[in-house]
Design a protein around this motif. Structure first.
Motif, PDB file in Angstrom:
ATOM      1  N   GLY A 166      -2.892   5.078   0.489  1.00 20.27           N
ATOM      2  CA  GLY A 166      -3.886   4.065   0.821  1.00 20.27           C
ATOM      3  C   GLY A 166      -4.161   3.112  -0.319  1.00 20.27           C
ATOM      4  O   GLY A 166      -4.705   2.030  -0.102  1.00 20.27           O
ATOM      5  N   SER A 167      -3.782   3.490  -1.548  1.00 17.30           N
ATOM      6  CA  SER A 167      -4.011   2.612  -2.696  1.00 17.30           C
ATOM      7  C   SER A 167      -3.063   1.419  -2.644  1.00 17.30           C
ATOM      8  O   SER A 167      -1.935   1.525  -2.163  1.00 17.30           O
ATOM      9  CB  SER A 167      -3.766   3.365  -4.006  1.00 17.30           C
ATOM     10  OG  SER A 167      -4.617   4.483  -4.087  1.00 17.30           O
ATOM     11  N   ALA A 168      -3.551   0.291  -3.167  1.00 17.41           N
ATOM     12  CA  ALA A 168      -2.721  -0.912  -3.226  1.00 17.41           C
ATOM     13  C   ALA A 168      -2.147  -1.041  -4.631  1.00 17.41           C
ATOM     14  O   ALA A 168      -2.854  -0.840  -5.624  1.00 17.41           O
ATOM     15  CB  ALA A 168      -3.556  -2.137  -2.883  1.00 17.41           C
ATOM     16  N   ILE A 169      -0.853  -1.373  -4.703  1.00 19.32           N
ATOM     17  CA  ILE A 169      -0.206  -1.524  -6.005  1.00 19.32           C
ATOM     18  C   ILE A 169       0.662  -2.786  -6.024  1.00 19.32           C
ATOM     19  O   ILE A 169       1.009  -3.331  -4.982  1.00 19.32           O
ATOM     20  CB  ILE A 169       0.701  -0.311  -6.348  1.00 19.32           C
ATOM     21  CG1 ILE A 169       1.784  -0.137  -5.270  1.00 19.32           C
ATOM     22  CG2 ILE A 169      -0.123   0.956  -6.498  1.00 19.32           C
ATOM     23  CD1 ILE A 169       2.852   0.877  -5.641  1.00 19.32           C
ATOM     24  N   GLU A 202      -3.727  -2.157  -7.760  1.00 22.41           N
ATOM     25  CA  GLU A 202      -4.492  -3.334  -7.334  1.00 22.41           C
ATOM     26  C   GLU A 202      -5.807  -2.922  -6.705  1.00 22.41           C
ATOM     27  O   GLU A 202      -6.819  -3.606  -6.848  1.00 22.41           O
ATOM     28  CB  GLU A 202      -3.693  -4.146  -6.301  1.00 22.41           C
ATOM     29  CG  GLU A 202      -2.434  -4.768  -6.816  1.00 22.41           C
ATOM     30  CD  GLU A 202      -2.673  -6.152  -7.404  1.00 22.41           C
ATOM     31  OE1 GLU A 202      -3.816  -6.644  -7.364  1.00 22.41           O
ATOM     32  OE2 GLU A 202      -1.695  -6.737  -7.932  1.00 22.41           O
ATOM     33  N   GLY A 203      -5.764  -1.822  -5.964  1.00 21.74           N
ATOM     34  CA  GLY A 203      -6.978  -1.371  -5.292  1.00 21.74           C
ATOM     35  C   GLY A 203      -6.902   0.129  -5.088  1.00 21.74           C
ATOM     36  O   GLY A 203      -5.962   0.641  -4.478  1.00 21.74           O
ATOM     37  N   ASP A 204      -7.881   0.810  -5.596  1.00 15.63           N
ATOM     38  CA  ASP A 204      -7.933   2.263  -5.542  1.00 15.63           C
ATOM     39  C   ASP A 204      -8.244   2.721  -4.111  1.00 15.63           C
ATOM     40  O   ASP A 204      -8.731   1.939  -3.303  1.00 15.63           O
ATOM     41  CB  ASP A 204      -9.046   2.721  -6.485  1.00 15.63           C
ATOM     42  CG  ASP A 204      -9.030   4.217  -6.683  1.00 15.63           C
ATOM     43  OD1 ASP A 204      -7.990   4.850  -6.388  1.00 15.63           O
ATOM     44  OD2 ASP A 204     -10.071   4.746  -7.128  1.00 15.63           O
ATOM     45  N   CYS A 205      -7.961   3.986  -3.831  1.00 12.13           N
ATOM     46  CA  CYS A 205      -8.323   4.549  -2.532  1.00 12.13           C
ATOM     47  C   CYS A 205      -8.890   5.942  -2.742  1.00 12.13           C
ATOM     48  O   CYS A 205      -8.163   6.855  -3.132  1.00 12.13           O
ATOM     49  CB  CYS A 205      -7.097   4.591  -1.616  1.00 12.13           C
ATOM     50  SG  CYS A 205      -7.530   4.908   0.092  1.00 12.13           S
ATOM     51  N   TRP A 214       0.828  -1.196   0.000  1.00 11.35           N
ATOM     52  CA  TRP A 214       0.000   0.000   0.000  1.00 11.35           C
ATOM     53  C   TRP A 214       0.873   1.260   0.000  1.00 11.35           C
ATOM     54  O   TRP A 214       1.930   1.297   0.644  1.00 11.35           O
ATOM     55  CB  TRP A 214      -0.907   0.007   1.227  1.00 11.35           C
ATOM     56  CG  TRP A 214      -1.938  -1.077   1.165  1.00 11.35           C
ATOM     57  CD1 TRP A 214      -3.162  -0.994   0.567  1.00 11.35           C
ATOM     58  CD2 TRP A 214      -1.843  -2.407   1.694  1.00 11.35           C
ATOM     59  NE1 TRP A 214      -3.838  -2.199   0.698  1.00 11.35           N
ATOM     60  CE2 TRP A 214      -3.057  -3.085   1.387  1.00 11.35           C
ATOM     61  CE3 TRP A 214      -0.863  -3.110   2.394  1.00 11.35           C
ATOM     62  CZ2 TRP A 214      -3.303  -4.398   1.746  1.00 11.35           C
ATOM     63  CZ3 TRP A 214      -1.101  -4.427   2.762  1.00 11.35           C
ATOM     64  CH2 TRP A 214      -2.310  -5.064   2.440  1.00 11.35           C
TER      65      TRP A 214
END
Lengths: 464, 464
Positions: free
Chosen positions: B71-74, B100-103, B26
């Protein structure tokens, strides 16, 4: 003088050979002859007893010692003597032997065979028998192996809450936790119980799983696990159900179902290996007196690559089997223990993961597969038991998870914190649950859950 | 390609130098300049972040990456490059960097200082901050150190029951556990609640201690310990009280108060040493931002022989001190935190065991001393906190224990199993309890128990 325990002596007898030691423990057996006697002494640190030899010509209180009953506690000072021709490589020749705690004749644990049912009524004393000495030491070793396994792999241990206001999992009946006076329950104007006056200001229960909270930690620490008590208030009086039991729930971020299966397989093999290496005497005892197939079965697990099959394939195999199952085999029905055992014992002859179950028979948080009908669930079935692990890849897609919660009527507002885990940097993640007592039963061969829990809690039974 | 986690990279950077790795995590911070940018990446496996360098000329999605929020996942594929002049000895030059996951922008955990009170409301996300990353990793390490300490010494781990019908300890208010319908409580002819209709057929509560059951195991296995949750339904809203907390309770047969103190001292030193060695970054962080005296205090504990004093001597010292205590100092009164801290901080300047308390202020099971007035109790007081451990030698003499139970009105019939432990091969034995959260607070310097429990339960608060 060396004050030592039996385990030290058995593990390192050469260090103490021909030296005087002091050892304390309980008499398992006392046989006296005219001029000398033998005590089998156990101090709880090792499965085996050690032999104490006491001689009339040496001990002023020989006559008294000869009368010490099984169960009595003693302290011995004596010399460690090599006994090359005997079963055990040494014995202790007593120089001094005193009574620490007497044991009257009505002692319930006599040196004879007691039924397990009888011993369940004596849960405070049954650990003094060979069987329960072995069971509870293995239980302790399994627990340690689990912590060690996860620690070596960098998993963080998380204590998820026991008391919870969250009943979203809906996994069976829950126990209520309250400080309200049952003789004077406060009622709201609308006629409902007024939980605002309860300790937490709301309705609370004992947890059935720490998974949802563990997910929150996995999305911060990547790899975590829980190991704590969980509860089911199910009115089922079977050999496999307890109201209070312990669960291990690992949870991994950036991990899919395949990673999940790899971890589960590695963990099972690790635990079994650890116990076989660290409880050789106990495992030998189980293999001899509890289940003659036990060690074979466990070694088979250690040495086989676990199989893998989809639920849909499993249904096909079961239908083709022509076995006279009690429960019908139909796509959409859950697998019963008879089906699970057939698959692992007859078809694969080893542990098998069944994956991709119909979404209707699995929990709301499991990840929907592309077929829109099944979810990325996995159950590990093992010969002799059936299901021992259940897990899944979790639904990380916010919109799909919300839709699923709406479908089955879960309050999204109450679960907003759980949805936040998808909203803010959410990623694919996976985990599973291992019932600790199921694992202990599997490894010891014991077939009643009441016999692997120190003080079991089951419907209508909460003793000690 | 090596899929690795941050801890592997930091601990063994040479192995990966100039190689391509894949790493997921993250974003803690993202600074872009015109031609390149820097991401501070944390994957939860290590306190530290690692630096990812991304370059416009290399990455087709540079503009997109530059906008990734905290906070975003990469997931990054990149080469590990040595950076001898920088703070960290390496960085990763990205070849590929995907989301991988936006924030979203409303992420509550922004890269700035948040108050601990605010973060308590965000218990599902607070582990993503430096402070709580550190707290919960140390919590996990303390737990592991405890298991390791006892395992190395041959202590068996016992799970004592959580649900209990036994309230003999009388240690504070208990939570009721029930499956009765609160809107329809069954009442007996005599007008009492009819617990025979409850799940266990009797009145049941959440445990306040596993000690009594642990004693039963110590009298079979010699050395045992518990580590599990315990509960108090006390209506006290302080920084040191939680309704649900974990306790460690070792119990040793053939051991007196002196053995008990030796074990407690050894355990405290072991835990502290383990954490200082295995959480260097976290402890440095606490020392810098939470408590500047922390490491000094802990090192002082590790290197001092704990002091020892009787209660009677302690009262004398406190009377002579002329300190303006809030609570009166009188022989027969319990020591208050102010007294405890005075003794450990001003008098001894190190941990001190206070032993031999008046029997009236201690539990019924503590061993009566020869003066007939005091019992073989021990409290360990530490600078900065006061009492952290409480224990005793247990009364093993059946007649004296029975007399004491009669004096204070404990039902001997209900406790007959506990008396059996004295009747059948009973021996001197001792044990103590360590509040796990108190220990974590002490080691991290955190001053509110709510901030060392993943999801704390306190009066009027049971969230998540």
């Amino acid at each position: 003088m060396n004050k030592i325990v039996v385990r030290q002596l058995i593990n390192n007898f050469n260090k103490y050979k021909n030296k005087e030691v002091q050892i304390s423990g309980w008499i398992r057996n006392n046989r006296d002859q005219k001029e000398f006697g033998f005590i089998a002494l156990n101090d709880g640190t090792h499965f085996n007893t050690i032999q104490i030899v006491y001689e009339k010509k040496k001990l002023y209180n020989f006559e008294e010692i000869a009368k010490f009953r099984a169960g009595s506690a003693i302290t011995v000072n004596g010399i460690v003597i090599e006994t090359p021709s005997a079963k055990q490589p040494f014995e202790i020749k007593a120089n001094k032997l005193i009574l620490e705690g007497d044991c009257p004749e009505d002692y319930p644990i006599q040196p004879k065979r007691h039924s397990r049912e009888f011993l369940r009524e004596m849960a405070h004393l049954r650990s003094r028998t060979n069987l329960f000495t072995a069971v509870f030491r293995v239980r302790s070793l399994v627990a340690y192996a689990i912590h060690k396994f996860f620690e070596e792999r960098g998993f963080m241990y998380v204590h998820t809450p026991i008391i919870t206001a969250n009943d979203a999992e809906g996994a069976g009946e829950m126990f209520r936790v309250t400080t309200l006076d049952l003789k004077n329950i406060p009622i709201t104007k609308e006629g409902a119980v007024d939980y605002s006056q309860d300790f937490f200001g709301k309705s609370t229960n004992l947890t059935v799983s720490g998974q949802l909270e563990a997910e929150s930690f996995a999305l911060a620490f990547r790899n975590v696990y829980t190991f704590g008590p969980t509860f089911r208030a199910e009115n089922s009086n079977t050999a496999r159900h307890a109201a209070e039991f312990w669960m291990i729930e690992p949870e991994m971020a950036f991990a899919d179902l395949k990673d999940n299966m790899m971890l589960a397989e590695e963990m099972m093999k690790y635990i079994i290996k650890y116990v076989l290496e660290n409880a050789a005497e106990e495992m030998e005892f189980f293999n001899k007196f509890v289940d003659r197939e036990l060690k074979n079965r466990l070694e088979n697990i250690m040495n086989s690559k676990f199989a893998q099959i989809t639920y849909t394939e499993a249904i096909k195999l079961l239908k083709e089997s022509k076995e006279p199952f009690e429960y019908p085999v139909e796509w959409g029905n859950d697998l019963q223990t008879e089906h699970e055992r057939y698959l692992s014992e007859k078809v694969f002859k080893k542990p098998v993961f069944v994956i991709d179950y119909p979404k209707e028979i699995k929990a709301f948080y499991m990840r929907l597969n592309e077929d829109n009908k099944t979810v990325a669930a996995m159950d590990l079935l093992v010969p002799g038991v059936g299901e021992i692990i259940g897990g899944s890849q979790r639904e990380e897609r916010l919109n799909i998870l919300e839709k699923r919660m709406e479908e089955i009527g879960i309050n999204k507002k109450e679960m907003s914190w759980y949805l936040d885990l998808r909203k803010y940097g959410g990623v694919k993640h996976s985990g599973y649950g291992l019932g600790f007592e199921r694992a202990v039963m599997y490894i010891t061969g014991m077939n009643n859950i009441r016999d692997v829990i120190p003080f079991p809690r089951t419907v209508h039974s909460c003793e000690f």
